[in-house]
Scaffold this motif. Structure first.
Motif, mmCIF file in Angstrom:
data_model
loop_
_atom_site.group_PDB
_atom_site.id
_atom_site.type_symbol
_atom_site.label_atom_id
_atom_site.label_comp_id
_atom_site.label_asym_id
_atom_site.label_seq_id
_atom_site.Cartn_x
_atom_site.Cartn_y
_atom_site.Cartn_z
ATOM 1 N N ASN A 297 0.827 -1.211 0.000
ATOM 2 C CA ASN A 297 0.000 0.000 0.000
ATOM 3 C C ASN A 297 0.858 1.255 0.000
ATOM 4 O O ASN A 297 0.507 2.261 -0.639
ATOM 5 N N ALA A 298 1.987 1.227 0.730
ATOM 6 C CA ALA A 298 2.868 2.391 0.778
ATOM 7 C C ALA A 298 3.438 2.705 -0.602
ATOM 8 O O ALA A 298 3.563 3.871 -0.987
ATOM 9 N N ILE A 299 3.789 1.664 -1.357
ATOM 10 C CA ILE A 299 4.305 1.861 -2.715
ATOM 11 C C ILE A 299 3.237 2.524 -3.588
ATOM 12 O O ILE A 299 3.518 3.435 -4.367
ATOM 13 N N LEU A 300 1.985 2.076 -3.443
ATOM 14 C CA LEU A 300 0.896 2.662 -4.224
ATOM 15 C C LEU A 300 0.638 4.118 -3.835
ATOM 16 O O LEU A 300 0.411 4.973 -4.698
ATOM 17 N N VAL A 301 0.675 4.401 -2.525
ATOM 18 C CA VAL A 301 0.429 5.775 -2.075
ATOM 19 C C VAL A 301 1.538 6.699 -2.564
ATOM 20 O O VAL A 301 1.276 7.805 -3.048
ATOM 21 N N GLU A 302 2.798 6.254 -2.448
ATOM 22 C CA GLU A 302 3.908 7.072 -2.925
ATOM 23 C C GLU A 302 3.798 7.308 -4.428
ATOM 24 O O GLU A 302 4.019 8.420 -4.909
ATOM 25 N N SER A 303 3.432 6.257 -5.172
ATOM 26 C CA SER A 303 3.265 6.400 -6.616
ATOM 27 C C SER A 303 2.125 7.363 -6.930
ATOM 28 O O SER A 303 2.210 8.157 -7.874
ATOM 29 N N GLY A 304 1.050 7.291 -6.119
ATOM 30 C CA GLY A 304 -0.076 8.208 -6.314
ATOM 31 C C GLY A 304 0.324 9.645 -6.063
ATOM 32 O O GLY A 304 -0.060 10.555 -6.818
ATOM 33 N N LEU A 305 1.098 9.893 -4.997
ATOM 34 C CA LEU A 305 1.560 11.251 -4.716
ATOM 35 C C LEU A 305 2.472 11.762 -5.831
ATOM 36 O O LEU A 305 2.375 12.922 -6.248
ATOM 37 N N SER A 306 3.372 10.898 -6.309
ATOM 38 C CA SER A 306 4.247 11.302 -7.409
ATOM 39 C C SER A 306 3.453 11.531 -8.685
ATOM 40 O O SER A 306 3.772 12.426 -9.480
#
Length: 370
Positions: A297-306
């Motif tokens: 989930n953290a990878i997805l959230v970081e990708s979403g922010l980027s």
């Protein structure tokens, strides 16, 4: 499975029998190797894989061409230590100039410059003294995944971008574990008004969408924290502790009624010792599983922010940032620009989910006996 095997050995044997979980583990290990040795593996070993050759804008996967290395004026090579080169890349004091043909004539080299797929070549002569010939006057490079709109190697930027995803995932999960385990343990052990207060806080955070909360934290305290990477760690970590806290609370409500907890109280041990020395180790199985899920989930959230421009800033490579930069190409012949980072995110998230599912079964969290 031998009856003399330890609990860890039994867990590992059950995990190894899960083929999909082992595939996920191999993918994660490969990504870890790429993250550590990124600049040694990437074809472009310059800082942030930011070696730009504008003539090679959005060239297709597999494109290959020759280059001459033209020395940059007034650019002395900065002396950096081994660790700096290893972790942050090696700066160069030359520019790559793509060529179609070269002919040596005495102290000069006559070149037919490559100007693009649909442009005619241009003749230009360089003095040999102006060329970096350490590895020969002409070198060849192949762009396995093609180039972006600045002529940078997509494969190199993907390899270096894996560092951001894994590093953000690791730090965010550690933050969520520290907060979630502490609050969940207090709520489940003490119950009463402590439980009610912590559950109220959990419900407040639970009602806010994860990405929206991360955006709010990012925008709200962005002016106070200079490092964007640190800001992402905090934003992502503070959005993920809720799942951990709810799980730990439920485990502590069950375990606090066990006989070993009663024995601990009878011996006069403190509440903190009972919580963290006696109860918490017995709840580690489900916590490890949810931590693995939170990593994805953290990878997805970081990708979403980027993706929305609030993540790692250019020229540093980030999978979400690359996806955002080339999303307009998805329905064109240059869809590879967006597909490469999108597939990378999908594969890494899938790997963590597969490992999480495998751990759930292997750790026997549902009480299976085999």
């Amino acid at each position: 499975m031998s009856s003399s095997d330890s609990l860890n050995q039994k867990t590992w044997k059950r995990f190894k029998r899960n083929g999909s979980a082992m595939v996920g583990l191999v993918i994660i290990l490969l990504c870890l190797i790429l993250a550590v040795f990124a600049y040694q593996i990437a074809p472009d070993g310059t800082p942030d894989a930011n070696e730009q050759v504008l003539e090679l804008e959005t060239h297709p996967p597999g494109f290959k061409t020759d280059f001459v290395k033209v020395k940059r004026q007034n650019s002395a090579q900065e002396k950096l230590g081994f660790l700096n080169h290893f972790f942050f890349g090696t700066p160069v004091n030359y520019s790559l100039v793509p060529v179609v043909k070269t002919t040596e004539k005495g102290d000069s080299v006559q070149c037919t410059l490559y100007k693009g797929l649909h442009f005619q070549g241009e003749e230009k002569t360089f003095a040999k003294a102006d060329l970096d010939s350490e590895n020969g006057l002409v070198i060849s490079k192949k762009y396995i995944l093609g180039t972006d709109r600045f002529g940078r190697d997509i494969l190199s930027r993907l390899i270096i971008g894996v560092r951001v995803s894994l590093f953000v995932g690791l730090i965010a999960v550690l933050i969520s574990l520290v907060i979630g385990v502490f609050l969940g343990a207090l709520a489940g052990y003490f119950r009463g008004w402590v439980d009610e207060g912590i559950m109220w806080l959990i419900n407040v955070f639970w009602a806010i969408p994860t990405l929206l909360l991360a955006m709010g934290l990012y925008v709200g305290v962005g002016g106070l924290i200079e490092s964007k990477l640190l800001l992402i760690f905090i934003a992502v970590g503070l959005t993920m502790w809720v799942d951990v806290a709810r799980l730990v609370r439920g485990q502590f409500i069950l375990l606090r009624e066990m006989e070993f907890v009663t024995a601990s109280s009878s011996l006069g041990y403190s509440h903190m010792r009972t919580i963290f020395i006696h109860i918490l180790p017995n709840a580690m199985g489900p916590i490890i599983v949810v931590a693995c899920s939170n990593f994805a989930n953290a990878i997805l959230v970081e990708s979403g922010l980027s993706f929305i421009g609030l993540g790692i800033q250019p020229p540093a490579p980030s999978w979400g940032g690359m996806l955002n930069e080339y999303r307009d190409f998805i329905d064109s012949s240059k869809a590879f620009l967006a597909l490469a980072p999108g597939l990378a995110i999908m594969i890494l998230v899938l790997a963590f989910n597969l490992v999480g599912n495998g751990l759930r079964d292997a750790l026997d969290v549902k009480g299976k006996t085999s």
